[in-house]
Design a protein around this motif. Structure first.
Motif, PDB file in Angstrom:
ATOM      1  N   UNK A  69       0.842  -1.208   0.000  1.00 43.96           N
ATOM      2  CA  UNK A  69       0.000   0.000   0.000  1.00 43.96           C
ATOM      3  C   UNK A  69       0.871   1.250   0.000  1.00 43.96           C
ATOM      4  N   UNK A  70       1.851   1.278   0.900  1.00 46.86           N
ATOM      5  CA  UNK A  70       2.716   2.462   0.989  1.00 46.86           C
ATOM      6  C   UNK A  70       3.584   2.604  -0.254  1.00 46.86           C
ATOM      7  N   UNK A  71       4.107   1.498  -0.757  1.00 46.61           N
ATOM      8  CA  UNK A  71       4.920   1.553  -1.976  1.00 46.61           C
ATOM      9  C   UNK A  71       4.104   2.072  -3.152  1.00 46.61           C
ATOM     10  N   UNK A  75       3.235   8.938   9.466  1.00 43.84           N
ATOM     11  CA  UNK A  75       3.660   8.952  10.862  1.00 43.84           C
ATOM     12  C   UNK A  75       2.705   9.763  11.735  1.00 43.84           C
ATOM     13  N   UNK A  76       2.220  10.887  11.183  1.00 39.79           N
ATOM     14  CA  UNK A  76       1.318  11.752  11.953  1.00 39.79           C
ATOM     15  C   UNK A  76      -0.107  11.217  11.989  1.00 39.79           C
ATOM     16  N   UNK A  77      -0.445  10.346  11.031  1.00 41.51           N
ATOM     17  CA  UNK A  77      -1.784   9.765  10.918  1.00 41.51           C
ATOM     18  C   UNK A  77      -2.852  10.838  10.729  1.00 41.51           C
ATOM     19  N   UNK A  78      -2.436  11.962  10.225  1.00 44.49           N
ATOM     20  CA  UNK A  78      -3.334  13.083   9.982  1.00 44.49           C
ATOM     21  C   UNK A  78      -2.689  13.989   8.942  1.00 44.49           C
ATOM     22  N   UNK A  82      10.710   4.101   7.757  1.00 42.28           N
ATOM     23  CA  UNK A  82      10.163   4.206   9.108  1.00 42.28           C
ATOM     24  C   UNK A  82       8.636   4.212   9.051  1.00 42.28           C
ATOM     25  N   UNK A  83       8.085   4.964   8.095  1.00 41.92           N
ATOM     26  CA  UNK A  83       6.629   5.015   7.947  1.00 41.92           C
ATOM     27  C   UNK A  83       6.060   3.640   7.629  1.00 41.92           C
ATOM     28  N   UNK A  84       6.785   2.864   6.817  1.00 42.01           N
ATOM     29  CA  UNK A  84       6.333   1.517   6.481  1.00 42.01           C
ATOM     30  C   UNK A  84       6.283   0.614   7.701  1.00 42.01           C
ATOM     31  N   UNK A  85       7.299   0.725   8.554  1.00 43.73           N
ATOM     32  CA  UNK A  85       7.326  -0.081   9.786  1.00 43.73           C
ATOM     33  C   UNK A  85       6.174   0.308  10.700  1.00 43.73           C
ATOM     34  N   UNK A  86       5.957   1.622  10.856  1.00 40.85           N
ATOM     35  CA  UNK A  86       4.876   2.105  11.711  1.00 40.85           C
ATOM     36  C   UNK A  86       3.520   1.668  11.167  1.00 40.85           C
ATOM     37  N   UNK A 141       2.674  -1.973  11.857  1.00 43.64           N
ATOM     38  CA  UNK A 141       2.583  -2.435  13.242  1.00 43.64           C
ATOM     39  C   UNK A 141       1.432  -1.832  14.035  1.00 43.64           C
ATOM     40  N   UNK A 142       0.788  -0.804  13.508  1.00 45.01           N
ATOM     41  CA  UNK A 142      -0.302  -0.197  14.283  1.00 45.01           C
ATOM     42  C   UNK A 142      -1.644  -0.540  13.667  1.00 45.01           C
ATOM     43  N   UNK A 143      -2.682  -0.332  14.454  1.00 40.07           N
ATOM     44  CA  UNK A 143      -4.019  -0.595  13.959  1.00 40.07           C
ATOM     45  C   UNK A 143      -4.391   0.400  12.875  1.00 40.07           C
ATOM     46  N   UNK A 144      -5.254  -0.032  11.962  1.00 34.85           N
ATOM     47  CA  UNK A 144      -5.703   0.846  10.893  1.00 34.85           C
ATOM     48  C   UNK A 144      -6.506   2.007  11.464  1.00 34.85           C
TER      49      UNK A 144
END
Length: 261
Positions: free
Chosen positions: A112-114, A179-182, A251-255, A258-261
């Motif tokens: 998705x991120x790629x 990273x900010x999720x916003x 880093x964004x890909x790792x985050x 690993x976190x909930x959608x």
């Protein structure tokens, strides 16, 4: 869904978002408008013989002066590519968020991120390929034979440098938004830093290490524009800015994974 399918879907999604269309149109039309004003002023100065030593004397340079506006457009494209996923849908669509559907269609979050990064890079690159030549063309029509000719190789190198700077800026904006999720904070901070007050530039008065921050590291890619003294040359600067962009994406890909959608 395969990576190629995810990329096609993300590109279609990004190119049809109203904010994305406004960012692209604003970059092109805004650059042309600035170029037109500069070209009229430059032609008048050249014809009157009053152009100063720092005045633009070629059509390409007049058009290229609007390049910084494209950085703002790249930030907007990068931010909305991810922030649109977290925006709530209308009540008719169930008030859910797009990220849920995106991850259901493409469970591998790295894909998705790629796919989003590729879509941002392509849309920003296409905008640059249109904006710079069109701006230079408008300047050439206004200035005519009054200006000097710039070697094709130099003009092409500057256009590619601007495109690379825009692309890397868009990718950094995408990563920061993940990273900010916003989208609000990244949009305000990055647009202000690109257009109003550069925090990186201010930091150069405190420490020379500020020249290694992404926006200043890559500024020599925008050759021909007046910039602060010191810092990295175009080649090393592009490398440092690329490391920032892809490092933040990693880093964004790792985050994201690993976190909930």
């Amino acid at each position: 869904m395969s990576l190629s399918g995810a990329f096609a879907a993300e590109l279609r999604k990004l190119s049809t978002l109203p904010a994305g269309q406004i960012a692209v149109a604003g970059t092109v039309l805004g650059s042309v408008g600035i170029t037109l004003l500069n070209a009229v002023s430059t032609r008048a100065g050249l014809e009157a013989g009053s152009a100063g030593p720092t005045a633009f004397t070629s059509a390409f340079e007049v058009g290229y002066a609007a390049v910084p506006l494209g950085t703002v457009g790249a930030v907007v494209v990068g931010v909305i590519a991810m922030s649109s996923e977290y925006a709530a849908n209308s009540s008719d669509a169930g008030t859910g968020r797009q990220i849920t559907a995106s991850l259901a269609a493409v469970p591998r979050r790295g894909h998705v991120l790629t796919a989003k990064a590729l879509a941002v890079a392509l849309l920003v690159a296409a905008t640059a390929v249109v904006t710079v030549p069109v701006s230079a063309g408008v300047a050439a029509l206004v200035i005519g034979g009054a200006g000097d000719a710039l070697p094709l190789g130099v003009a092409l190198a500057r256009m590619l440098g601007a495109a690379l700077y825009w692309i890397l800026t868009g990718l950094i904006a995408l990563a920061v938004t993940v990273l900010a999720r916003s989208g609000l904070v990244p949009l305000v901070v990055l647009v202000a830093n690109s257009s109003l007050v550069s925090v990186s530039l201010l930091l150069t008065t405190v420490t020379p290490l500020a020249h290694w921050l992404p926006d200043l590291a890559g500024r020599r890619l925008l050759g021909g524009l007046s910039t602060v003294e010191g810092g990295l040359d175009a080649g090393p600067g592009a490398l440092v800015m690329s490391v920032w962009a892809f490092g933040l994406l990693a880093v964004a890909g790792v985050v994201l994974s690993r976190r909930d959608a």
